[in-house]
Motif scaffolding. Sequence first.
Motif, PDB file in Angstrom:
ATOM      1  N   GLY A   1       0.989  -1.077   0.025  1.00  0.00           N
ATOM      2  CA  GLY A   1      -0.126   0.069  -0.010  1.00  0.00           C
ATOM      3  C   GLY A   1       0.870   1.384  -0.045  1.00  0.00           C
ATOM      4  N   ASP A   2       0.345   2.270   0.050  1.00  0.00           N
ATOM      5  CA  ASP A   2       0.794   3.805  -0.146  1.00  0.00           C
ATOM      6  C   ASP A   2       1.797   4.122   1.022  1.00  0.00           C
ATOM      7  N   ASP A   3       1.400   3.505   2.140  1.00  0.00           N
ATOM      8  CA  ASP A   3       2.255   3.704   3.609  1.00  0.00           C
ATOM      9  C   ASP A   3       3.003   2.544   3.765  1.00  0.00           C
ATOM     10  N   ASP A   4       3.252   1.526   3.043  1.00  0.00           N
ATOM     11  CA  ASP A   4       3.892   0.294   3.316  1.00  0.00           C
ATOM     12  C   ASP A   4       5.433   0.275   2.915  1.00  0.00           C
ATOM     13  N   VAL A   5       6.156  -0.656   3.783  1.00  0.00           N
ATOM     14  CA  VAL A   5       7.427  -1.111   3.235  1.00  0.00           C
ATOM     15  C   VAL A   5       7.285  -2.667   2.781  1.00  0.00           C
ATOM     16  N   LEU A   6       7.839  -3.008   1.914  1.00  0.00           N
ATOM     17  CA  LEU A   6       7.992  -4.492   1.390  1.00  0.00           C
ATOM     18  C   LEU A   6       9.408  -4.777   1.855  1.00  0.00           C
ATOM     19  N   ILE A   7       9.621  -5.640   2.766  1.00  0.00           N
ATOM     20  CA  ILE A   7      10.650  -6.267   3.286  1.00  0.00           C
ATOM     21  C   ILE A   7      11.293  -7.632   2.610  1.00  0.00           C
ATOM     22  N   ARG A   8      12.394  -7.731   2.175  1.00  0.00           N
ATOM     23  CA  ARG A   8      12.878  -8.935   1.671  1.00  0.00           C
ATOM     24  C   ARG A   8      13.626  -9.536   3.011  1.00  0.00           C
ATOM     25  N   VAL A   9      12.984 -10.615   3.492  1.00  0.00           N
ATOM     26  CA  VAL A   9      13.269 -11.138   4.843  1.00  0.00           C
ATOM     27  C   VAL A   9      14.536 -11.919   4.853  1.00  0.00           C
ATOM     28  N   GLU A  10      15.419 -11.728   5.553  1.00  0.00           N
ATOM     29  CA  GLU A  10      16.735 -12.431   5.685  1.00  0.00           C
ATOM     30  C   GLU A  10      16.515 -13.384   7.072  1.00  0.00           C
ATOM     31  N   PHE A  11      16.139 -12.829   8.017  1.00  0.00           N
ATOM     32  CA  PHE A  11      15.761 -13.554   9.366  1.00  0.00           C
ATOM     33  C   PHE A  11      14.761 -13.118  10.192  1.00  0.00           C
ATOM     34  N   ALA A  12      13.902 -14.255  10.587  1.00  0.00           N
ATOM     35  CA  ALA A  12      12.870 -13.863  11.269  1.00  0.00           C
ATOM     36  C   ALA A  12      12.869 -14.636  12.513  1.00  0.00           C
ATOM     37  N   GLY A  13      12.226 -13.842  13.538  1.00  0.00           N
ATOM     38  CA  GLY A  13      12.404 -14.422  14.963  1.00  0.00           C
ATOM     39  C   GLY A  13      11.082 -15.394  15.046  1.00  0.00           C
ATOM     40  N   VAL A  14      11.570 -16.299  16.083  1.00  0.00           N
ATOM     41  CA  VAL A  14      10.641 -17.611  16.565  1.00  0.00           C
ATOM     42  C   VAL A  14      10.332 -17.550  17.786  1.00  0.00           C
ATOM     43  N   GLY A  15       9.086 -17.053  18.154  1.00  0.00           N
ATOM     44  CA  GLY A  15       8.969 -16.888  19.751  1.00  0.00           C
ATOM     45  C   GLY A  15       7.968 -17.998  20.312  1.00  0.00           C
TER      46      GLY A  15
ATOM     47  N   ALA B   1      12.700  -4.138  -0.219  1.00  0.00           N
ATOM     48  CA  ALA B   1      12.393  -4.466  -1.614  1.00  0.00           C
ATOM     49  C   ALA B   1      11.757  -3.412  -2.317  1.00  0.00           C
ATOM     50  N   ALA B   2      10.782  -2.751  -1.647  1.00  0.00           N
ATOM     51  CA  ALA B   2       9.765  -1.719  -2.334  1.00  0.00           C
ATOM     52  C   ALA B   2       9.283  -0.858  -1.379  1.00  0.00           C
ATOM     53  N   ALA B   3       8.823   0.324  -1.525  1.00  0.00           N
ATOM     54  CA  ALA B   3       7.831   1.135  -0.825  1.00  0.00           C
ATOM     55  C   ALA B   3       6.956   1.963  -1.279  1.00  0.00           C
ATOM     56  N   GLY B   4       5.715   2.139  -0.507  1.00  0.00           N
ATOM     57  CA  GLY B   4       4.588   2.756  -1.132  1.00  0.00           C
ATOM     58  C   GLY B   4       5.049   4.328  -1.382  1.00  0.00           C
ATOM     59  N   ARG B   5       3.988   4.933  -2.146  1.00  0.00           N
ATOM     60  CA  ARG B   5       4.248   6.205  -2.592  1.00  0.00           C
ATOM     61  C   ARG B   5       4.539   7.175  -1.595  1.00  0.00           C
ATOM     62  N   ASN B   6       3.885   6.974  -0.460  1.00  0.00           N
ATOM     63  CA  ASN B   6       3.811   7.798   0.563  1.00  0.00           C
ATOM     64  C   ASN B   6       5.074   7.802   1.553  1.00  0.00           C
TER      65      ASN B   6
ATOM     66  N   GLU C   1       9.490 -15.092   2.253  1.00  0.00           N
ATOM     67  CA  GLU C   1      10.645 -14.490   1.818  1.00  0.00           C
ATOM     68  C   GLU C   1      10.539 -12.851   1.816  1.00  0.00           C
ATOM     69  N   TYR C   2       9.256 -12.391   1.575  1.00  0.00           N
ATOM     70  CA  TYR C   2       8.820 -11.070   1.841  1.00  0.00           C
ATOM     71  C   TYR C   2       7.496 -10.822   2.684  1.00  0.00           C
ATOM     72  N   GLY C   3       7.868  -9.730   3.280  1.00  0.00           N
ATOM     73  CA  GLY C   3       6.747  -9.255   4.310  1.00  0.00           C
ATOM     74  C   GLY C   3       6.243  -8.013   4.196  1.00  0.00           C
ATOM     75  N   VAL C   4       5.119  -7.339   4.358  1.00  0.00           N
ATOM     76  CA  VAL C   4       4.749  -6.010   4.097  1.00  0.00           C
ATOM     77  C   VAL C   4       4.285  -5.442   5.555  1.00  0.00           C
ATOM     78  N   VAL C   5       4.841  -4.333   5.727  1.00  0.00           N
ATOM     79  CA  VAL C   5       4.735  -3.689   7.005  1.00  0.00           C
ATOM     80  C   VAL C   5       4.427  -2.225   6.848  1.00  0.00           C
ATOM     81  N   GLU C   6       3.541  -1.687   7.777  1.00  0.00           N
ATOM     82  CA  GLU C   6       3.421  -0.136   7.632  1.00  0.00           C
ATOM     83  C   GLU C   6       4.701   0.471   8.003  1.00  0.00           C
ATOM     84  N   ALA C   7       5.112   1.524   7.088  1.00  0.00           N
ATOM     85  CA  ALA C   7       6.222   2.214   7.425  1.00  0.00           C
ATOM     86  C   ALA C   7       6.557   2.660   9.006  1.00  0.00           C
ATOM     87  N   GLU C   8       5.637   3.002   9.524  1.00  0.00           N
ATOM     88  CA  GLU C   8       5.547   3.355  11.072  1.00  0.00           C
ATOM     89  C   GLU C   8       6.208   2.314  11.786  1.00  0.00           C
TER      90      GLU C   8
END
Length: 315
Positions: A26-40, A74-79, A104-111
Amino acid sequence: MNAVVLDRFGGIGELSARRIPLPEVGDDDVLIRVEFAGVGSWDAVEREGDYDGAFGVPSTFPYVLGWDAAGTVAAAGRNVTRFDVGERVYAATMPVPRGGFYAEYGVVEAEYVARVPDRMPTEQAGAMAWDALTALSGLDLLGLRPDQTLMVFGASGGIGHLAVQLARHNGIRVLAVASGDDGVALARRLGADHAIDGRKDDVLAAAYEFAPGGLDAALVTVGGEIAERSLRAIKNSGRIAWPNGVLPVPATSPGAPVSSYDGDRSRTATDRLNAIIKASFFEVHVARTFPMERVEDAHRALNDHYVGKLALKVG
């Protein structure tokens, strides 16, 4: 993209690897190419369906676990203007409704995205976000001054070992209640003024030796009978921070008030966390890292004794 998904809630055998579509950015999102993820530990609870509907959002399948991760933009929204493609970042997310980081990819609000501090390995950053932010929020809630006393119960776990370091950064005197000889050694190495094994040592006696008039506060990251009994060492005028999701909750009320809370994952919180990391020694202790194809082994390891945090190597 490759991901580990659930098609229904249940045991470890419900985890399966397959390809799913990339998440929409989305416009306010960041797409992250994940290298490591936590396991809780909460991943296992969520896998079994205990969070179904808990956040006011219906669960949909395929369901992707994973609350924290690090990788590159990996990518970012226009805002979104404060991140560039290729930058190292970490993030805290919630798997509902948009999916988590066992992918491999996760999307998160830039905040909720932050740059990885230069000195921090990406592996450590991937296992850090929720644990460190929960520890930081707990210390904020307690509001201790330098030289006041704090018991960190569960001090060798994911949240606890980071709370020890954050507290010492603020000049707070820390009694660490850890698990096992390795947990005691970790807490001492990370700066606890005194560390004991909660499984075999007399926690109350150690607490009163550490603070004869009673402790000023406690941050409890592991519930149970020993934790509940240990809270008698907190002054009636003291404070107890208990993160939501730490079970079981106290069956009886200790003398000091217990405040339940959630970790703050806002940009303000991650900016503060990064400033602390840059200013002092800070280590996310990753006990074991599993390749994504061995995610079932990672979930089995959640039931074993370990100190610090577990992680998946995704990318």
